[in-house]
Scaffold this active site. Structure first.
Site, PDB file in Angstrom:
ATOM      1  N   GLU A 179       0.783  -1.230   0.000  1.00 28.66           N
ATOM      2  CA  GLU A 179       0.000   0.000   0.000  1.00 28.66           C
ATOM      3  C   GLU A 179       0.824   1.295   0.000  1.00 28.66           C
ATOM      4  O   GLU A 179       0.787   2.099   0.952  1.00 28.66           O
ATOM      5  CB  GLU A 179      -0.952   0.012   1.199  1.00 28.66           C
ATOM      6  CG  GLU A 179      -1.913  -1.137   1.189  1.00 28.66           C
ATOM      7  CD  GLU A 179      -3.047  -0.955   2.167  1.00 28.66           C
ATOM      8  OE1 GLU A 179      -3.031  -0.028   2.968  1.00 28.66           O
ATOM      9  OE2 GLU A 179      -3.971  -1.769   2.111  1.00 28.66           O
ATOM     10  N   GLU A 372      -6.022  -8.504   0.622  1.00 28.90           N
ATOM     11  CA  GLU A 372      -6.746  -8.155   1.846  1.00 28.90           C
ATOM     12  C   GLU A 372      -8.198  -7.839   1.520  1.00 28.90           C
ATOM     13  O   GLU A 372      -8.456  -7.048   0.609  1.00 28.90           O
ATOM     14  CB  GLU A 372      -6.147  -6.938   2.551  1.00 28.90           C
ATOM     15  CG  GLU A 372      -4.803  -7.158   3.183  1.00 28.90           C
ATOM     16  CD  GLU A 372      -4.274  -5.899   3.844  1.00 28.90           C
ATOM     17  OE1 GLU A 372      -5.076  -5.033   4.244  1.00 28.90           O
ATOM     18  OE2 GLU A 372      -3.040  -5.763   3.926  1.00 28.90           O
TER      19      GLU A 372
HETATM   20  C1  GCO Z   1      -4.027  -1.671   5.371  1.00 28.67           C
HETATM   21  C2  GCO Z   1      -3.103  -2.608   5.948  1.00 28.67           C
HETATM   22  C3  GCO Z   1      -3.631  -3.444   7.070  1.00 28.67           C
HETATM   23  C4  GCO Z   1      -4.824  -2.886   7.823  1.00 28.67           C
HETATM   24  C5  GCO Z   1      -6.122  -3.352   7.203  1.00 28.67           C
HETATM   25  C6  GCO Z   1      -7.337  -2.794   7.963  1.00 28.67           C
HETATM   26  O1  GCO Z   1      -4.548  -1.979   4.309  1.00 28.67           O
HETATM   27  O2  GCO Z   1      -4.211  -0.620   5.959  1.00 28.67           O
HETATM   28  O3  GCO Z   1      -2.596  -3.475   4.951  1.00 28.67           O
HETATM   29  O4  GCO Z   1      -2.489  -3.439   7.861  1.00 28.67           O
HETATM   30  O5  GCO Z   1      -4.787  -3.281   9.154  1.00 28.67           O
HETATM   31  O6  GCO Z   1      -6.198  -2.922   5.907  1.00 28.67           O
HETATM   32  O7  GCO Z   1      -7.283  -1.400   7.945  1.00 28.67           O
END
Ligand code: GCO
Length: 471
Positions: A179, A372
């Site tokens: 990200e 994710e």
């Molecule tokens: C993100 C991160 C994760 C977060 C999840 C929930 O995308 O911010 O990869 O570490 O914890 O997305 O916010």
């Protein structure tokens, strides 16, 4: 939370949505959010250690000092992954557990931990999927300028090369950076994530150095060309992008333009250099008009635009965007959703997952992974200790139905990782938001399966979704 379980338009009762036979079912975590042992066995301080130990930065003064204590409990957690039937597990390396000062001096105990974790995964037939950088920059490098400093990109590539040399044969999927958009904007503009600076004028340089570090790490991977262990596929490398599609809050032309600008700055600014070898001209114009420089060297974009083996996509929700007048910096504002939301206040809008996959497929035909997807809900235990998180099951079901729709439409989606395996440290919001399939009591560190864990185990066993009513 909505009254009715949320399902997508695709999801008609009585259907069974089968996924491809080799679909990679997984769950995801990250080092700082679950490991704890923040200064144990030689680990050095990261920017998240410093951020959490700085008063007022994290809700309730929470830190990742202990987190889920995964560093000591990893064997039990891997056994849980095996009981879930996970085909793969996405974790991240803590840079400062391996190289405490962000330089080339290794910490053998750190390498030993990840060797034991990877061996435990392999013993259970679970594919290790590794992220090299999930936001936890060595504090020593931050003190030298962090991602504002071009040299950090080279330090990242050196670190990546050493880790790939050590574990390349046992990790089939390598993600360079998780990200970049949040690292740049949350960490260096909004300041609500580490390192917590607010330097809008440096944001484009930070984005550039993150992407440069990614490209250099991909080159290091290609130079090392790790050979796979006999029972694993050829290792590949990619990147993980957070994609939150922007939709205009109203059909008004001003709102439509605002949503397009948001997409330009949070999606095209990354997809274009990574997959087309140039920054979007409209984005460069946006930054130039605000006197925000881009310091680059002639070959940088060629380095950034490295061929990749896969693309990871983190997808949770969409953003409703409207125009905001009289703001010289950025004429955009986000409109609160009117529909059901999760405990993060994020709208539950399953079709966004399909839309993100369509967007990614318009840039590349390499394999895509949802690296994710998940939701935070209050998850109150019942008097008997069970956690009947039907809202999470409905969320996951509806988003998996959209993933199935994308595959049915010919999109090259190869796997799906629930965020997250465990309730964990949710950055500046501490431990309040619970995303896990497995509940963690942060006083006792006891793990408890939620109903969603049992549900996901059965989805994996069936390799698909059983659609009964709106379940
Ligand atoms: C993100 C991160 C994760 C977060 C999840 C929930 O995308 O911010 O990869 O570490 O914890 O997305 O916010």
């Amino acid at each position: 939370m909505g009254e009715e379980p949320i399902t997508s338009s695709y999801d008609r009762p009585g259907r069974h949505l089968n996924f491809p036979p080799d679909f990679l079912w997984g769950a995801a975590t990250s080092a700082y959010q679950i490991e704890g042992a923040w200064n144990e066995d030689g680990k050095g301080a990261s920017i998240w250690d410093r951020f959490c130990h700085t008063s007022g930065r994290v809700e309730g003064g929470a830190t990742g000092d202990v987190a889920c204590d995964h560093y000591h409990r990893y064997r039990d957690d891997v056994a849980t992954m095996a009981a879930l039937g996970l085909r793969a597990y996405r974790f991240s390396f803590a840079w400062t557990r391996l190289f405490p000062n962000g330089d080339s001096r290794p910490n053998p105990a750190g390498f030993d931990f990840y060797r034991r974790l990877i061996d435990a995964l392999r013993e259970h037939g679970i594919m290790p999927v590794a992220t090299l950088y999930h936001w936890d920059l060595p504090q020593a490098l931050q003190d030298a300028g962090g991602w504002v400093n071009r040299d950090t990109a080279y330090r990242f590539a050196d670190y990546a090369g050493r880790v790939i040399e050590a574990f390349g044969s046992d990790v089939p999927l390598w993600a360079t950076i998780n990200e970049p958009v949040l690292i740049a904007f949350a960490g260096h503009v909004l300041g609500n994530k580490a390192p917590g600076t607010r330097r809008f004028w440096q944001v484009l340089t930070i984005v550039h150095h993150l992407l440069l570090g990614h490209g250099l790490a991909v080159q290091a991977f290609r130079d090392i060309a790790p050979r796979p262990a006999s029972d694993l596929p050829e290792p590949g490398i990619g990147i993980v992008l957070s994609v939150r599609p922007s939709y205009p809050a109203t059909p008004r032309p001003a709102d439509v333009r605002a949503a397009q600008l948001m997409d330009l700055l949070t999606k095209q600014l990354y997809f274009a250099p990574l997959f087309r070898g140039h920054y979007p001209p409209a984005a460069l114009t946006f930054f130039r008009r605000r006197l925000i420089p881009l310091k680059q060297q002639p070959d940088d974009l060629q380095i950034i635009n490295q061929p990749l083996d896969f693309l990871g996509l983190n997808v949770y929700s969409r953003a409703l965007i409207a125009a905001r007048s009289f703001n010289p910096l950025i004429s955009i504002r986000e409109v609160a959703p009117t529909g059901p939301t999760t405990a993060m206040g994020w709208e539950i809008y399953p079709p966004c997952l399909y839309d993100v996959l369509k967007l990614a497929a318009s840039y590349t035909d390499i394999p895509l992974y949802i690296t994710e997807n998940g939701a935070a809900f209050p998850d109150q235990p019942q008097p008997d200790g069970t956690i009947n998180d039907q809202d999470r099951i409905a969320y996951l079901h509806a988003h998996l139905a959209e993933a199935h729709r994308a595959i049915a439409d010919g999109i090259n989606l190869k796997g799906y990782f629930v965020w997250s395996l465990l309730d964990n440290f949710e950055w500046e919001e501490g431990y309040r938001p619970r995303f896990g399939l497995i509940h963690v009591d942060f006083k006792t560190l006891q793990r408890t399966w939620k109903q969603s864990a049992t549900w996901y185990r059965d989805v994996i066993a069936r390799n698909g979704l059983r659609v009964i009513g709106n379940s």
